[in-house]
Write a protein that holds these residues in place. Sequence first.
Motif, PDB file in Angstrom:
ATOM      1  N   UNK A 251       0.679  -1.254  -0.229  1.00 24.83           N
ATOM      2  CA  UNK A 251      -0.001  -0.052  -0.143  1.00 24.83           C
ATOM      3  C   UNK A 251       1.007   1.492  -0.087  1.00 24.83           C
ATOM      4  N   UNK A 252       0.754   1.624  -1.231  1.00 28.55           N
ATOM      5  CA  UNK A 252       1.324   3.368  -0.914  1.00 28.55           C
ATOM      6  C   UNK A 252       0.986   4.545  -0.498  1.00 28.55           C
ATOM      7  N   UNK A 253      -0.768   4.289  -0.104  1.00 27.22           N
ATOM      8  CA  UNK A 253      -1.576   5.736   0.270  1.00 27.22           C
ATOM      9  C   UNK A 253      -2.494   5.466   0.614  1.00 27.22           C
ATOM     10  N   UNK A 254      -3.236   6.130   1.879  1.00 30.04           N
ATOM     11  CA  UNK A 254      -3.931   6.047   2.495  1.00 30.04           C
ATOM     12  C   UNK A 254      -5.181   7.164   1.780  1.00 30.04           C
ATOM     13  N   UNK A 255      -6.498   6.896   1.266  1.00 29.45           N
ATOM     14  CA  UNK A 255      -7.061   8.491   1.442  1.00 29.45           C
ATOM     15  C   UNK A 255      -8.137   8.793   1.993  1.00 29.45           C
ATOM     16  N   UNK A 256      -8.466   9.586   3.495  1.00 30.02           N
ATOM     17  CA  UNK A 256      -9.930   9.736   3.554  1.00 30.02           C
ATOM     18  C   UNK A 256     -10.782  10.893   2.753  1.00 30.02           C
ATOM     19  N   UNK A 257     -12.028   9.859   2.952  1.00 30.45           N
ATOM     20  CA  UNK A 257     -13.339  11.026   1.642  1.00 30.45           C
ATOM     21  C   UNK A 257     -14.037  11.203   2.568  1.00 30.45           C
ATOM     22  N   UNK A 258     -14.973  11.990   2.864  1.00 30.03           N
ATOM     23  CA  UNK A 258     -16.452  12.531   3.396  1.00 30.03           C
ATOM     24  C   UNK A 258     -16.714  13.400   3.152  1.00 30.03           C
ATOM     25  N   UNK A 259     -18.680  13.019   3.707  1.00 32.44           N
ATOM     26  CA  UNK A 259     -19.531  14.121   3.116  1.00 32.44           C
ATOM     27  C   UNK A 259     -19.461  15.035   4.149  1.00 32.44           C
ATOM     28  N   UNK A 260     -18.460  16.484   3.960  1.00 27.02           N
ATOM     29  CA  UNK A 260     -18.532  17.242   5.083  1.00 27.02           C
ATOM     30  C   UNK A 260     -19.287  18.236   5.950  1.00 27.02           C
ATOM     31  N   UNK A 261     -18.989  18.757   6.523  1.00 22.01           N
ATOM     32  CA  UNK A 261     -20.849  19.069   7.345  1.00 22.01           C
ATOM     33  C   UNK A 261     -20.538  20.699   7.180  1.00 22.01           C
ATOM     34  N   UNK A 262     -21.847  21.270   6.526  1.00 18.15           N
ATOM     35  CA  UNK A 262     -21.997  22.394   6.570  1.00 18.15           C
ATOM     36  C   UNK A 262     -21.262  23.413   7.895  1.00 18.15           C
ATOM     37  N   UNK A 263     -20.541  23.787   7.391  1.00 17.82           N
ATOM     38  CA  UNK A 263     -19.606  25.137   8.187  1.00 17.82           C
ATOM     39  C   UNK A 263     -20.950  25.772   9.632  1.00 17.82           C
ATOM     40  N   UNK A 264     -21.694  25.652   8.922  1.00 18.91           N
ATOM     41  CA  UNK A 264     -22.866  27.008   9.610  1.00 18.91           C
ATOM     42  C   UNK A 264     -23.728  25.494  10.715  1.00 18.91           C
ATOM     43  N   UNK A 265     -24.000  24.061  10.720  1.00 17.96           N
ATOM     44  CA  UNK A 265     -24.867  23.217  10.775  1.00 17.96           C
ATOM     45  C   UNK A 265     -24.424  23.290  12.957  1.00 17.96           C
ATOM     46  N   UNK A 266     -23.117  23.098  13.191  1.00 15.37           N
ATOM     47  CA  UNK A 266     -23.158  23.579  14.841  1.00 15.37           C
ATOM     48  C   UNK A 266     -23.766  24.932  14.722  1.00 15.37           C
ATOM     49  N   UNK A 267     -23.946  25.914  14.514  1.00 12.77           N
ATOM     50  CA  UNK A 267     -24.443  27.505  15.047  1.00 12.77           C
ATOM     51  C   UNK A 267     -26.197  27.014  14.667  1.00 12.77           C
ATOM     52  N   UNK A 268     -26.490  26.089  13.748  1.00 11.30           N
ATOM     53  CA  UNK A 268     -27.656  26.200  13.855  1.00 11.30           C
ATOM     54  C   UNK A 268     -28.236  24.979  14.802  1.00 11.30           C
ATOM     55  N   UNK A 269     -27.968  24.201  14.910  1.00 10.53           N
ATOM     56  CA  UNK A 269     -28.068  23.827  15.434  1.00 10.53           C
ATOM     57  C   UNK A 269     -28.377  24.423  17.474  1.00 10.53           C
ATOM     58  N   UNK A 270     -26.820  24.421  17.809  1.00 10.36           N
ATOM     59  CA  UNK A 270     -27.214  25.287  18.768  1.00 10.36           C
ATOM     60  C   UNK A 270     -28.263  26.442  19.105  1.00 10.36           C
ATOM     61  N   UNK A 271     -28.735  27.554  18.105  1.00  8.69           N
ATOM     62  CA  UNK A 271     -29.492  28.236  18.316  1.00  8.69           C
ATOM     63  C   UNK A 271     -31.152  27.380  18.591  1.00  8.69           C
ATOM     64  N   UNK A 272     -31.108  26.860  17.428  1.00  3.49           N
ATOM     65  CA  UNK A 272     -32.488  25.208  18.274  1.00  3.49           C
ATOM     66  C   UNK A 272     -32.661  24.914  19.448  1.00  3.49           C
ATOM     67  N   UNK A 273     -31.939  24.285  20.037  1.00  3.65           N
ATOM     68  CA  UNK A 273     -31.209  23.937  21.065  1.00  3.65           C
ATOM     69  C   UNK A 273     -31.970  25.295  21.801  1.00  3.65           C
ATOM     70  N   UNK A 274     -30.985  26.534  21.789  1.00  2.00           N
ATOM     71  CA  UNK A 274     -31.322  27.754  22.741  1.00  2.00           C
ATOM     72  C   UNK A 274     -32.869  28.151  22.791  1.00  2.00           C
ATOM     73  N   UNK A 275     -33.293  27.738  21.568  1.00  3.79           N
ATOM     74  CA  UNK A 275     -34.825  28.462  21.064  1.00  3.79           C
ATOM     75  C   UNK A 275     -35.686  27.604  22.265  1.00  3.79           C
ATOM     76  N   UNK A 276     -35.213  26.036  22.471  1.00  8.21           N
ATOM     77  CA  UNK A 276     -35.892  24.984  23.292  1.00  8.21           C
ATOM     78  C   UNK A 276     -36.441  24.201  22.379  1.00  8.21           C
ATOM     79  N   UNK A 277     -36.080  23.737  21.311  1.00  3.12           N
ATOM     80  CA  UNK A 277     -36.651  23.079  20.401  1.00  3.12           C
ATOM     81  C   UNK A 277     -35.909  21.505  20.275  1.00  3.12           C
ATOM     82  N   UNK A 278     -36.383  20.646  20.002  1.00  4.51           N
ATOM     83  CA  UNK A 278     -35.541  19.697  20.319  1.00  4.51           C
ATOM     84  C   UNK A 278     -34.924  19.079  18.784  1.00  4.51           C
ATOM     85  N   UNK A 279     -34.086  18.381  17.897  1.00  2.00           N
ATOM     86  CA  UNK A 279     -33.421  18.180  17.097  1.00  2.00           C
ATOM     87  C   UNK A 279     -33.102  16.243  17.293  1.00  2.00           C
ATOM     88  N   UNK A 280     -33.492  15.986  16.092  1.00  2.00           N
ATOM     89  CA  UNK A 280     -33.777  14.766  15.705  1.00  2.00           C
ATOM     90  C   UNK A 280     -32.594  15.105  14.754  1.00  2.00           C
TER      91      UNK A 280
END
Length: 740
Positions: free
Chosen positions: A549-578
């Motif tokens: 094996x000469x190399x390994x390559x990591x591939x992923x579907x990256x999380x949107x930059x704003x996703x963490x902040x959006x989920x945090x805002x929803x939690x602060x509004x008292x909304x459950x996130x699923x």
Amino acid sequence: MQQVVKKVFPVLGMSCASCAISVETMLDAVDGVESASVNYASNQVMVIYDEKLVQPNKLKTVIQSIGYDLLIDNNTNSSMNEEATEIEFKKLKIQTLLAFIFTVPIVLIGMVFMHVPNANWIMLLLSIPVVFYFGRRFFINAFKLARYGKANMDTLVALSTLTAFLYSAFTTVYPSFWISRGLPVHVYFEATTVIIVFILLGKLLEERAKSNTSSALKKLIQLQPNTVSIIENGFEKEIPTVDVVIGNLISVKPGEKIAVDGKITEGTSFVDESMITGEYTAVEKMKGSDVFAGTINQKGHFIFVAEKVGSETILGKIIQLVQEAQGSKAKVQRIADKVAGIFVPVVISIAFISFLIWWIAGANDAFSHAVLAFVTVLIIACPCALGLATPTAMMVGIGKGAENNILIKNADSLETGYKVNAVVIDKTGTLTEGRPIVTNVLWDNSVDDKLYYTKILWALESKSEHPLAEAVLNHFNNEKTNINQSLSNFESITGRGIMAIWNNQKWMVGNKKMIEEMDLSISNFLLQQANSWQSSAQTVVYFANQEQVLAIIAISDTIRPSAYEAVKMLHNMGIEVFMLTGDNCATANAVAKTLGIQHFESEVLPQQKASFIQNLQQKGKVVAMIGDGINDSQALAIADLGIAMGSGTDIAIDVAKITLITKDLKALPNALKLSEKTVKIIKQNLFWAFVYNVIGIPVAAGVLYPINGYLLNPMIAGAAMAFSSVSVVVNSLRLKSVNL
């Protein structure tokens, strides 16, 4: 077979909420019309009708018969509607100004210089043009409606001012009638004319304020240029945008707006597509690239072929969506409309009862007091504020959403948003970017010429049809090579990877199973890193020759930059996130852990997503679902509030009630916040509109007179009525300054 269409038409001449009810009722009665919904705040009617049974001309004739007008040539690419409204506004402005000029001397004579010779006759002559010319709209509309047994605000104004004027005119011409009966001689010319001036002024301010509520729609319409340069027989010529047809070749110069949707046939450039994507980085365009109406060309020049024009373009559909949303009605508005619909007859009845009670039970000057109460009740009870309370706030809210990349399809969805206490989010394409990218590449320590091996890797992947191969090719795009033309014995092994021969050596790209089956050596250094990447839900691709094996390559579907902040805002509004996903548990767990989402389900099928939402609803949750794919459409339809990503499929967008035309997920909590702010404004508007009428009508009828001798002056009633309507609109406009 029915040909049912839904169209929005501007309506001219409406002066109150019950005018809207009259227009709606008349259209509903037309054979072939399924439903008509009038929005008084936007001066529009949305009609659903069968084109085989009824044509727009017939609708126009019906509306004209009751004193209004319908603009049936409603084209979002022209300024016709705006011009018609502006002409009407200018006419109203002139009438108001002239009425004011005539009324000033009447008020001065009636309240200050009442003892000048022939004072009553002067006031009579000056008031005639105010009542019967500048205020003629009230009498004309009232008469036309009376023929159909209907009444509206114009009926109230016409009845009250005509009563006061005729009483005053009779007193001026035949004063001895009252003197012989020992009654004082009073005239109400100043009250009559001031009422008309106040109502005209209130209408003027109301129209100007209402025009601000549709500013977002105007901005959208202005995104499209009025003219374009098309190429015919090798020459450029300028034509109106509305005349562009599919197949036209359109030339776009640096800095110009793109007029219609199409595909580039010649040239390259960068285009600002922020109005569609919300991203401010210009997108590179070349031959074969799609371009969209309303976007702005940067420095390059190109030619494209028109593929979609008019309302079929993305911009056209956005404009239509906003128009229909601003023309739709929320549940609370429909209740207010019903109240407004029965309000006028009730008020007229109260006015007549007040008149009779004062005339029969009153002591000195009973008839004058009876007339005064009758006129004042009719004036102060106008239901304009009630009719404007909901639609103005909805219009501003929907417009505010459009300015912030939140497209709201109807008023009900904006009304529902603030009730949401559970949000279900699809993972792929919503919380994540929806496309795999290379996140890491690690070479074995024995590899000394990485560029040489990278070219071989690129050549192998260029032959592959696997979705992950594209991610590798994009990552190593600068290492393009023609080695792929020399590859031989290329083989794709299902579920494993690919292999080929080059330079008399075997090369392969694949997964861990392929490496194990080939019994290839792999250093501990690479093996440990591969295991680490896999544990963090990344896909590992192995590149090897026939020995190691000469190399390994990591591939992923990256999380949107704003996703963490959006989920945090929803939690602060008292909304459950699923979070729901069809992906495996390890990947789902990694994403949920990163974003702070406590509830998630993995390996979920489309029908299971819908069932999950139904279970939440059965537990009393008001559920919003946000997704982007066809597999989300069923869940989006079942949710109390379906929200689609603008980058998603057409089906998901069609099913959803709100579309986010941005990659920034913070638009999700912002949409719910906008709903909360809008509903709060609506409640304030309705409260003050109801309080105004509840307090105003009894005072106008004279309930305070036996207590403190106070009887409301009709002039003050007219001013209060005008102020109430304007205050509701101004309160709604506060939404424009809300920070989301």
